[in-house]
Design an enzyme around this catalytic site. Sequence first.
Site, PDB file in Angstrom:
ATOM      1  N   CYS A  22       0.866  -1.183   0.000  1.00 61.14           N
ATOM      2  CA  CYS A  22       0.000   0.000   0.000  1.00 61.14           C
ATOM      3  C   CYS A  22       0.895   1.223   0.000  1.00 61.14           C
ATOM      4  CB  CYS A  22      -0.869  -0.031   1.256  1.00 61.14           C
ATOM      5  SG  CYS A  22      -1.838   1.465   1.513  1.00 61.14           S
ATOM      6  N   CYS A  78      -0.716   3.788  -6.357  1.00 63.86           N
ATOM      7  CA  CYS A  78      -1.620   3.174  -5.383  1.00 63.86           C
ATOM      8  C   CYS A  78      -1.785   1.758  -5.882  1.00 63.86           C
ATOM      9  CB  CYS A  78      -2.963   3.902  -5.360  1.00 63.86           C
ATOM     10  SG  CYS A  78      -4.251   3.020  -4.448  1.00 63.86           S
TER      11      CYS A  78
END
Length: 266
Positions: free
Chosen positions: A77, A191
């Site tokens: 992440c 992302c």
Amino acid sequence: MDVQPTAPILLFDSGFGGLTVLAELRHELPDAPVIYAADLAGIPYGEKTEAEVAARVAGLLGRLAERYHPRLICIACNTASTIALGMVREVLETPIVGTVPAIKPAAEMTRTGTIGLLGTAATIRQAYVDNLEAKFAQGKLLLRHAAPDLVAAAELKLRGGTPDPAIFTAAAEGLRQQAGGEEIDTVVLACTHFPLVQDELAGAFGNKVQFIDGAQGIARRIAYLTQGQSFDRQDDDFAIVTGDGQDNEALRGGLERYGIGRILPL
Ligand code: DGL
């Protein structure tokens, strides 16, 4: 210390963006036992403050490390990594691999010298990203755009839904409409959720734009750090989720495609 062959690699994300890392990891280490942890009670991280993200990530990784004794943790992440990687490394003894926006390879790939970066609102404001830009993108123009709707779109697609195409058009326009944006030829997907909707993004950006994300580099880094260790993958990989487990059924098919057979609560 000897690593047990059954000791898992733990992949962690706010949701299921980290599956893009898992897919690459499977190419590198097909026999590695993997546990995938998703903080569905905390998603989206990109809309939280730095303090909130850091507290959740440190707390959850501490509990998961204690329970599952992973040989390595990958924070799959960008938001969590750019905010909390340093801090989590200080408190846990387990080796930790983070996810870093792929600005360096993008700077090598661009021909026009103009790079777009799509990330969460929290990621694009991090000093971590400023430092990568200063180090690797000197003499290039790096335009950033926060595209939180792409996170929800990727989660919806994984559950079998069809995201609204306007979300992808808006992401492309958010970069292109900035000064110099029409010159963008390379887009960093900063992302881990975004490669899950790369086809839709490619439709919105058109075929003159190439995409780059960090998943392959992360998988290689994990393989490098676990060199010489033995792996015994006895079962299907499983996912641990926070939250009420309400959409476990909707997730099942999508997760099975990534070799995850079971979903357990934390
Ligand atoms: N997948 C995460 C990232 O890489 C964040 C998504 C979110 O929770 O906002 O940035």
